[in-house]
Design a protein around this motif. Sequence first.
Motif, PDB file in Angstrom:
ATOM      1  N   GLN A 158       2.275   8.334   8.312  1.00 33.75           N
ATOM      2  CA  GLN A 158       2.350   8.992   7.012  1.00 33.75           C
ATOM      3  C   GLN A 158       1.772   8.106   5.902  1.00 33.75           C
ATOM      4  O   GLN A 158       0.982   8.555   5.068  1.00 33.75           O
ATOM      5  CB  GLN A 158       3.822   9.328   6.698  1.00 33.75           C
ATOM      6  N   ALA A 159       2.151   6.830   5.906  1.00 38.95           N
ATOM      7  CA  ALA A 159       1.672   5.914   4.859  1.00 38.95           C
ATOM      8  C   ALA A 159       0.164   5.693   4.977  1.00 38.95           C
ATOM      9  O   ALA A 159      -0.536   5.553   3.965  1.00 38.95           O
ATOM     10  CB  ALA A 159       2.421   4.586   4.951  1.00 38.95           C
ATOM     11  N   SER A 160      -0.334   5.683   6.233  1.00 38.16           N
ATOM     12  CA  SER A 160      -1.778   5.538   6.448  1.00 38.16           C
ATOM     13  C   SER A 160      -2.519   6.733   5.847  1.00 38.16           C
ATOM     14  O   SER A 160      -3.511   6.572   5.111  1.00 38.16           O
ATOM     15  CB  SER A 160      -2.064   5.422   7.950  1.00 38.16           C
ATOM     16  N   ALA A 161      -2.029   7.939   6.129  1.00 42.82           N
ATOM     17  CA  ALA A 161      -2.669   9.147   5.591  1.00 42.82           C
ATOM     18  C   ALA A 161      -2.568   9.188   4.066  1.00 42.82           C
ATOM     19  O   ALA A 161      -3.528   9.544   3.379  1.00 42.82           O
ATOM     20  CB  ALA A 161      -2.024  10.392   6.204  1.00 42.82           C
ATOM     21  N   PHE A 184      -4.334   0.850  -7.589  1.00 47.53           N
ATOM     22  CA  PHE A 184      -5.359   1.549  -6.818  1.00 47.53           C
ATOM     23  C   PHE A 184      -6.735   1.376  -7.463  1.00 47.53           C
ATOM     24  O   PHE A 184      -7.734   1.201  -6.761  1.00 47.53           O
ATOM     25  CB  PHE A 184      -5.058   3.038  -6.645  1.00 47.53           C
ATOM     26  N   ALA A 185      -6.798   1.410  -8.793  1.00 46.51           N
ATOM     27  CA  ALA A 185      -8.091   1.225  -9.471  1.00 46.51           C
ATOM     28  C   ALA A 185      -8.696  -0.140  -9.116  1.00 46.51           C
ATOM     29  O   ALA A 185      -9.904  -0.250  -8.882  1.00 46.51           O
ATOM     30  CB  ALA A 185      -7.915   1.357 -10.984  1.00 46.51           C
ATOM     31  N   LEU A 215       0.819  -1.225   0.000  1.00 50.59           N
ATOM     32  CA  LEU A 215       0.000   0.000   0.000  1.00 50.59           C
ATOM     33  C   LEU A 215       0.850   1.271   0.000  1.00 50.59           C
ATOM     34  O   LEU A 215       0.349   2.350  -0.277  1.00 50.59           O
ATOM     35  CB  LEU A 215      -0.946   0.002   1.204  1.00 50.59           C
ATOM     36  N   ARG A 216       2.153   1.149   0.306  1.00 53.38           N
ATOM     37  CA  ARG A 216       3.025   2.335   0.321  1.00 53.38           C
ATOM     38  C   ARG A 216       3.500   2.729  -1.072  1.00 53.38           C
ATOM     39  O   ARG A 216       3.973   3.841  -1.279  1.00 53.38           O
ATOM     40  CB  ARG A 216       4.238   2.068   1.227  1.00 53.38           C
ATOM     41  N   THR A 217       3.409   1.790  -2.027  1.00 54.78           N
ATOM     42  CA  THR A 217       3.945   2.072  -3.375  1.00 54.78           C
ATOM     43  C   THR A 217       2.933   1.659  -4.438  1.00 54.78           C
ATOM     44  O   THR A 217       3.271   0.990  -5.412  1.00 54.78           O
ATOM     45  CB  THR A 217       5.263   1.291  -3.602  1.00 54.78           C
ATOM     46  N   LEU A 218       1.670   2.091  -4.239  1.00 55.23           N
ATOM     47  CA  LEU A 218       0.595   1.676  -5.147  1.00 55.23           C
ATOM     48  C   LEU A 218       0.708   2.356  -6.508  1.00 55.23           C
ATOM     49  O   LEU A 218       0.825   3.584  -6.581  1.00 55.23           O
ATOM     50  CB  LEU A 218      -0.746   2.110  -4.562  1.00 55.23           C
ATOM     51  N   SER A 219       0.603   1.588  -7.570  1.00 58.47           N
ATOM     52  CA  SER A 219       0.478   2.193  -8.900  1.00 58.47           C
ATOM     53  C   SER A 219      -0.989   2.617  -9.087  1.00 58.47           C
ATOM     54  O   SER A 219      -1.881   2.186  -8.350  1.00 58.47           O
ATOM     55  CB  SER A 219       0.864   1.186  -9.974  1.00 58.47           C
ATOM     56  N   ARG A 230      -5.667   9.327   1.391  1.00 54.20           N
ATOM     57  CA  ARG A 230      -5.827  10.434   0.444  1.00 54.20           C
ATOM     58  C   ARG A 230      -6.153   9.954  -0.968  1.00 54.20           C
ATOM     59  O   ARG A 230      -6.698  10.714  -1.765  1.00 54.20           O
ATOM     60  CB  ARG A 230      -4.552  11.291   0.453  1.00 54.20           C
ATOM     61  N   ARG A 231      -5.836   8.704  -1.288  1.00 58.80           N
ATOM     62  CA  ARG A 231      -6.213   8.178  -2.603  1.00 58.80           C
ATOM     63  C   ARG A 231      -7.728   8.126  -2.751  1.00 58.80           C
ATOM     64  O   ARG A 231      -8.247   8.132  -3.866  1.00 58.80           O
ATOM     65  CB  ARG A 231      -5.658   6.751  -2.820  1.00 58.80           C
ATOM     66  N   PHE A 232      -8.439   8.035  -1.626  1.00 57.86           N
ATOM     67  CA  PHE A 232      -9.904   7.899  -1.652  1.00 57.86           C
ATOM     68  C   PHE A 232     -10.628   9.237  -1.603  1.00 57.86           C
ATOM     69  O   PHE A 232     -11.812   9.313  -1.908  1.00 57.86           O
ATOM     70  CB  PHE A 232     -10.379   7.022  -0.483  1.00 57.86           C
ATOM     71  N   GLY A 233      -9.940  10.284  -1.184  1.00 58.05           N
ATOM     72  CA  GLY A 233     -10.592  11.588  -1.106  1.00 58.05           C
ATOM     73  C   GLY A 233      -9.983  12.449  -0.020  1.00 58.05           C
ATOM     74  O   GLY A 233      -8.960  12.101   0.592  1.00 58.05           O
TER      75      GLY A 233
END
Length: 326
Positions: free
Chosen positions: A54-57, A31-32, A23-27, A61-64
Motif C-alpha cells: 500500500q505504501a509503495s503504491a 515531496f517537492a 516516505l509513508r508520511t511525506l509532506s 501515486r505522488r508521481f502520476g
Amino acid sequence: MGDITITPLEGKAFGATITGVDLRTLSDDEFATIHRAFLDYGLLVFPQQHLDEQASADFGRRFGELEFGGQPMANQKKHKDGSFGEIYDINTQLMRTNVGNETWHTDSTYKPIASKCAMLSAVIIPDEGGNTEFADMRSAYADLDEATKARIAGLSAYHSTNYSQANDLGDFPVSNGEGVYGTVYHGEAYLRPLVKIHPETGIPNLFVGRHAFGIPGLPRDESRALLKSLIDFVVSDERRVYAQEWVPGDTVIWDNRFVLHRARPYDYTKPRYLIGTRVAGDPASELAYYPEDPQAEAGRQALAAELEILRDEVRDRMYGATTAPR
Ligand SMILES: [Fe+2]
C-alpha cells in the motif's frame, strides 16, 4: 525525522541517496524536494523505508497515474495472509520474463504509453547476487561524439517485448489476450526516437534498450549493430553505471525516461521478493500510438518479420539469456 539529506552517489554521473524522510508520511514540501532530486539525479535510493504494498503504491501515486501499484517482483508466491509460499520453477513464463529483465531496458516502452518512473522496495534478498543495476542515458548522450550524434539524429526504433524475449532468451510467448500475455506479449511494436528530449528537463538523452529493434531505413544488421553499440557505450563507463546491493527495507525509484536498469542473476532456488510500483508516462510525451491507429500496422509487420528471422537465429540460446551482457 530530521531534515531531508540528498547525497549524490559517489563517483557517478547520476543518482543520489536520500535520508531524513519517511516516505509513508511525506509532506508536500518534502515531496517537492524529492521530485526536484528525481529530475536532477534520475535515480533515488531511500534506505530503511520498509514500505509495504500500500505504501509503495501511495508513494508512486505522488508521481502520476499508476500502471500498477504494490505488485510482487519476485520468484516466490505470497499468500493473502502475508505468508510466503512456493518458489516458482525456472521453466515458467513468469521466470522467463524475470530472466529477460536481466538485460538492459526501460519499462513499458513496448506499450502505447511508456513509463514515467518505477520503484522497487526490497523485502527478501538472497545472500548472493540479485542486485539491480542502473545506467544513465543522459550523460551518455552528452558524452557521445558528434559524428554519432549526427548519425542517430532523427532515427527511431520499434520496441517490443515479443522481440526482446525472443532475441535474449529464444522465448516466444503467445498472447492469449489477457493478463501479462495480453498486455505484455501482444504482438505490437511501438516506434520511439533514439534521442529523447526529456519532457520535464528539456535535456536530450539516448533512449535504447533490449526491447528496441528494427530502425526504419537501416538494413537489419546495421540496425542491430547500432543499437548494440549505443547500449554498450552507455554502460562502458563506470560513472554511468550503479549497482544497488539490496538491503531489506530499501526503496529505489528511477526515471524510466532516461535511466536503464537490469536485474542481476542469483540462485533462483532461493527466495527474492521485491515490491514494485510503476507510474505511467504522460501521454503528451510518452504516447507512441495505439494499436487501432493506422501507423501501428508498420510496427506489427516489422515485428512479425523480425520474429520469423529470430525463430531460426536463436536456437542456440533457448531460454539461456546468453546474449545478456554479463
Ligand atoms: Fe524493469
